[in-house]
Design an enzyme around this catalytic site. Structure first.
Site, PDB file in Angstrom:
ATOM      1  N   HIS A 216     -15.385 -29.255 -15.835  1.00 51.24           N
ATOM      2  CA  HIS A 216     -15.721 -28.999 -14.303  1.00 51.24           C
ATOM      3  C   HIS A 216     -16.368 -29.806 -13.574  1.00 51.24           C
ATOM      4  O   HIS A 216     -17.377 -30.088 -14.551  1.00 51.24           O
ATOM      5  CB  HIS A 216     -16.421 -27.320 -14.070  1.00 51.24           C
ATOM      6  CG  HIS A 216     -16.680 -26.473 -12.688  1.00 51.24           C
ATOM      7  ND1 HIS A 216     -18.173 -27.139 -11.542  1.00 51.24           N
ATOM      8  CD2 HIS A 216     -15.939 -25.678 -12.323  1.00 51.24           C
ATOM      9  CE1 HIS A 216     -17.528 -26.874 -10.704  1.00 51.24           C
ATOM     10  NE2 HIS A 216     -16.670 -25.677 -10.798  1.00 51.24           N
TER      11      HIS A 216
ATOM     12  N   CYS B 105     -27.290 -20.658 -10.838  1.00 52.03           N
ATOM     13  CA  CYS B 105     -27.762 -20.512  -9.342  1.00 52.03           C
ATOM     14  C   CYS B 105     -28.841 -18.568  -9.097  1.00 52.03           C
ATOM     15  O   CYS B 105     -27.685 -18.059  -9.125  1.00 52.03           O
ATOM     16  CB  CYS B 105     -26.918 -20.900  -8.120  1.00 52.03           C
ATOM     17  SG  CYS B 105     -27.056 -20.829  -6.208  1.00 52.03           S
TER      18      CYS B 105
ATOM     19  N   GLU C 100     -18.699 -29.988 -11.703  1.00 50.93           N
ATOM     20  CA  GLU C 100     -20.276 -30.237 -11.566  1.00 50.93           C
ATOM     21  C   GLU C 100     -20.941 -30.686 -13.386  1.00 50.93           C
ATOM     22  O   GLU C 100     -21.477 -31.211 -13.497  1.00 50.93           O
ATOM     23  CB  GLU C 100     -20.726 -28.295 -11.408  1.00 50.93           C
ATOM     24  CG  GLU C 100     -22.245 -28.260 -11.271  1.00 50.93           C
ATOM     25  CD  GLU C 100     -22.897 -27.076 -11.098  1.00 50.93           C
ATOM     26  OE1 GLU C 100     -21.698 -26.298 -10.319  1.00 50.93           O
ATOM     27  OE2 GLU C 100     -23.761 -26.293 -12.007  1.00 50.93           O
TER      28      GLU C 100
ATOM     29  N   SER D 175     -14.003 -21.631 -10.370  1.00 47.95           N
ATOM     30  CA  SER D 175     -14.779 -21.450 -10.855  1.00 47.95           C
ATOM     31  C   SER D 175     -15.682 -20.095 -11.170  1.00 47.95           C
ATOM     32  O   SER D 175     -15.407 -19.026 -11.874  1.00 47.95           O
ATOM     33  CB  SER D 175     -15.318 -22.349 -12.541  1.00 47.95           C
ATOM     34  OG  SER D 175     -17.317 -22.008 -11.882  1.00 47.95           O
TER      35      SER D 175
ATOM     36  N   HIS E  94     -20.436 -30.019  -5.809  1.00 46.28           N
ATOM     37  CA  HIS E  94     -20.381 -29.990  -6.849  1.00 46.28           C
ATOM     38  C   HIS E  94     -21.500 -31.717  -7.559  1.00 46.28           C
ATOM     39  O   HIS E  94     -21.778 -31.480  -8.542  1.00 46.28           O
ATOM     40  CB  HIS E  94     -19.111 -30.198  -7.334  1.00 46.28           C
ATOM     41  CG  HIS E  94     -18.133 -29.003  -7.240  1.00 46.28           C
ATOM     42  ND1 HIS E  94     -19.092 -27.755  -7.584  1.00 46.28           N
ATOM     43  CD2 HIS E  94     -17.426 -28.585  -7.159  1.00 46.28           C
ATOM     44  CE1 HIS E  94     -18.052 -26.333  -7.106  1.00 46.28           C
ATOM     45  NE2 HIS E  94     -16.646 -27.464  -7.205  1.00 46.28           N
TER      46      HIS E  94
ATOM     47  N   CYS F  44     -22.104 -19.839  -0.724  1.00 44.84           N
ATOM     48  CA  CYS F  44     -23.411 -19.526  -0.520  1.00 44.84           C
ATOM     49  C   CYS F  44     -23.799 -20.715   0.075  1.00 44.84           C
ATOM     50  O   CYS F  44     -23.308 -21.378   0.779  1.00 44.84           O
ATOM     51  CB  CYS F  44     -23.203 -20.161  -2.349  1.00 44.84           C
ATOM     52  SG  CYS F  44     -23.045 -21.364  -2.675  1.00 44.84           S
TER      53      CYS F  44
HETATM   54 FE1  F3S Z   1     -23.507 -22.756  -4.380  1.00 43.68          FE
HETATM   55 FE2  F3S Z   1     -25.897 -24.339  -4.939  1.00 43.68          FE
HETATM   56 FE3  F3S Z   1     -25.981 -22.052  -5.746  1.00 43.68          FE
HETATM   57  S1  F3S Z   1     -22.962 -24.800  -4.589  1.00 43.68           S
HETATM   58  S2  F3S Z   1     -23.545 -21.125  -5.946  1.00 43.68           S
HETATM   59  S3  F3S Z   1     -26.518 -22.519  -3.822  1.00 43.68           S
HETATM   60  S4  F3S Z   1     -26.246 -24.117  -7.013  1.00 43.68           S
END
Ligand code: F3S
Length: 665
Positions: free
Chosen positions: A123, A195, A125, A224, A73, A12
């Site tokens: 986690h 996200c 985060e 995760s 994170h 991502c």
């Molecule tokens: Fe990746 Fe940031 Fe979304 S790390 S999954 S773009 S919250």
């Protein structure tokens, strides 16, 4: 096997950003340490470790001289304070989406709201987010836990609450959580912090799993978001979570297999899975297309700079500045399968390469040059299509339905209908030829470029024709190539314009078919006999006047000549005999013998060679009269004359009486 790769598979934005930050530090010659593993992907982490990246659990463990990288994170507020207190040089790769939740957590406390957070409490985060809370907070791992919590807190009915979620929380579950809270509490501020990348990835994985027989989820077992993808897919079909290509299960033939990957899975691992599946299944072009397509949709910028250190007939060895040995298989060097590695590169050459596959066990990296070249080539191809520019290339393959032309490492498909000037021309003749062509279609998405050789050939032909007609004159000599034969003549290409040699013009002798004189492909010297500019027709002469047998006859066989002739045909009124090639004379029945005959066959048959006298020549009407009789009579006359002129025989008289007196008639 049908394989489909999810478009959203792989890194991502946040993961890519964090990894890039580490690589940037290394490229700048700095030493890097990450606060915890940079991503939940053991393969990537191991790779970074090999390049000297250290993992530290606490900021104060950062070795002197190292730059600390805060992973996507995020970290706890305490860790941030510690880094600043110890003045540790650092780069913050906390994903902006995570940072946003840190702020929400802070604000909720300041606004007097209880902060409810959906996610995995252990986690990193979540641990990081809650550390930023300035008021009371609760973490629930699912909707059930949230319901139980709400039941225990009836006083929250009108209390100010705030609800948020881990960025990778299950989108469907989030929906349930927010609805549950809305029903119970009238004063809740709900923040959808899942996200987009995660939601999209999960949605796509679900759709893919619904239409496939099996799903492969590629990613770290500790990740995760990867685990959530596996759970989503497992609800639809049999699903396998794998970290590396060598964990791929065997699939029965004929299945459709979907592939997705977690947000922390590097493109190189997904590529490795795809390449392995291609090898195992020995799949053909469709798979190649699918691979190209999937590579395009993933983060394909995993390029490395390499220096050629060795060349073998099958591979090129490259130093890419890593522990692993880089190699480019011959097939990945160029799009032209016929070239040898030494024709493409030499030792010391530097180049950009794409990582195709890493093999940690063997310590090798498989690289591709042709794919990098092809990426650059797309721009050229696209521009050529827009401008109509004529490109040059070599035909490297004759395939079903057309040919493949290679232009600057780009494979351009030219359909059979566009490959030659005329429909039905032999495509195999193009193999290995340098050709000029135009791009008529580009589909970057499908990585398909289509060209036309015909459009260039036609244009060139038209220009040549125009020039030809402007300059051509009667009697002008040309050297041309025989293009085709018909019953009535031979067509000759004079360089863009065709002319025809009529069958009667092919030879002074009688021919039944042009193929007796010329063949397709022959180079012939011709001259323009006639021009029909209105209908664009050219008649060509091929016979040379000096070869005209009538000229020879007139010069060497005047009337009165006695010569040998071969009987070539019989009629009721006489026989035809060939005097010289191309000229047959008639021996009238009355001239066949020195006595009366019933029919020519009484004295002659085809194939006989007879002595004849040329008694008449009509050059205008091309007729020759022959006579055997004249020869015979002349011979007889000569014999008679000789006999007459012979001296008288000496008579010897005897003195004695002979027994028998001579008698005189
Ligand atoms: Fe990746 Fe940031 Fe979304 S790390 S999954 S773009 S919250």
């Amino acid at each position: 096997m049908k394989i489909e790769v999810a478009k959203t598979a792989g890194f991502c934005f946040g993961a890519r950003r964090a990894v890039d930050m580490v690589y940037k530090l290394l490229a700048e010659g700095k030493k890097a340490a990450t606060l915890g593993a940079i991503l939940h992907n053991p393969q990537l982490v191991a790779q970074l470790e090999e390049r000297g990246v250290r993992i530290v659990a606490e900021p104060d463990q950062t070795p002197p001289g190292y730059v600390l990288v805060i992973r996507s994170h995020g970290v706890t507020a305490q860790a941030e304070a510690e880094i600043s207190r110890l003045r540790i040089p650092y780069v913050d790769a906390t994903c902006p989406n995570v940072k946003k939740i840190h702020n929400l957590a802070e604000q909720a406390g300041r606004q007097g709201r209880v902060f409810l957070l959906m996610g995995d409490p252990v986690h990193p985060e979540i641990v990081g987010i809650v550390s930023h809370c300035t008021g009371p907070y609760y973490v629930c791992s699912g909707v059930k836990e949230l319901e139980e919590l709400l039941e225990k807190k009836p006083e929250w009915k009108n209390a100010p609450l705030a609800l948020a979620a881990q960025t990778t929380f299950h989108a469907g579950q989030w929906q349930n959580c927010s609805e549950t809270l809305k029903k119970v509490c009238t004063n809740a501020a709900i923040f959808d912090t899942i996200c987009n990348a995660t939601a999209k990835r999960q949605k796509e994985a679900l759709a893919l799993a619904r239409r496939c027989d099996r799903m492969i989820v590629v990613g770290g077992r500790d990740s995760s978001n990867t685990a959530k993808l596996r759970d989503i897919c497992a609800g639809q079909c049999r699903t396998y979570l794998i970290e590396k290509a060598d964990e791929l299960p065997d699939f029965p033939a004929g299945l459709s297999v979907g592939i997705t990957a977690g947000a922390s899975t590097p493109a190189s691992i997904i590529k490795e899975v795809l390449v392995t599946m291609a090898e195992v299944n020995n799949t053909e072009q469709n798979f190649e297309e699918m691979l190209e397509e999937s590579l395009k949709s993933m983060n394909t910028d995993e390029k490395v700079h390499g220096v050629v250190v060795g060349i073998s007939p099958t591979e090129v060895y490259v130093d890419v500045g890593r522990k692993q040995a880089g190699f480019i298989p011959a097939a990945e060097l160029s799009n032209d399968p016929s070239v040898k590695p030494e024709d493409v590169v030499k030792i010391g050459d530097e180049m950009e390469l794409l990582i195709m596959k890493t093999n940690d066990q063997e310590g090798t990296i498989m690289l591709s040059k042709r794919r990098v070249d092809a990426m650059k080539g797309w721009d050229v191809i696209q521009e050529a299509q827009e401008s109509g520019e004529i490109l040059e290339g070599k035909v490297i393959e004759v395939v079903k339905g057309g040919v493949i032309v290679l232009h600057d490492a780009m494979r351009v498909f030219v359909p059979a209908s566009q490959a030659t000037a005329n429909r039905g021309d032999n495509l195999n003749a193009l193999q290995g030829q340098e050709v000029r062509f135009r791009i008529i279609e580009v589909n970057r998405q499908r990585r398909r470029a289509v060209g036309s050789i015909r459009s260039v050939l036609r244009e060139e032909r038209k220009a040549a024709q125009q020039k030809f007609w402007e300059e051509v004159e009667e009697n002008q000599a040309f050297t041309g190539k025989v293009k085709s034969l018909t019953n009535f003549g031979a067509f000759v290409d004079l360089g863009g314009v065709d002319g025809m040699i009529h069958i009667s013009e092919l030879s002074w002798n009688r021919v039944k078919h042009p193929s007796e004189v010329v063949s397709v492909g022959d180079t012939v010297n011709v001259y323009v006999k006639g021009l029909d500019r209105e209908n664009s027709k050219i008649s060509l002469g091929y016979r040379r006047p000096e070869d005209n047998p009538w000229v020879k006859l007139e010069r060497e066989y005047p009337v009165g000549t006695v010569c040998q002739a071969k009987v070539v045909g019989m009629t009721a009124f006489g026989a035809f005999a060939s005097v010289i090639p191309g000229i047959d004379g008639l021996i009238h029945i009355s001239q066949i013998a020195d006595h009366r005959i019933e029919k020519p066959q009484d004295e002659l048959k085809v194939g006989d060679v007879v002595k004849v006298k040329i008694t008449d020549v009509d050059l205008e009407r091309h007729r020759v009269s022959l006579s055997i009789r004249a020869v015979l009579e002349e011979e007889q006359a000569r014999a008679d004359a000789e006999a007459e002129n012979a001296p008288a025989e000496e008579v010897v008289f005897s003195t004695e009486a002979s027994e028998e007196a001579p008698t005189e008639e």
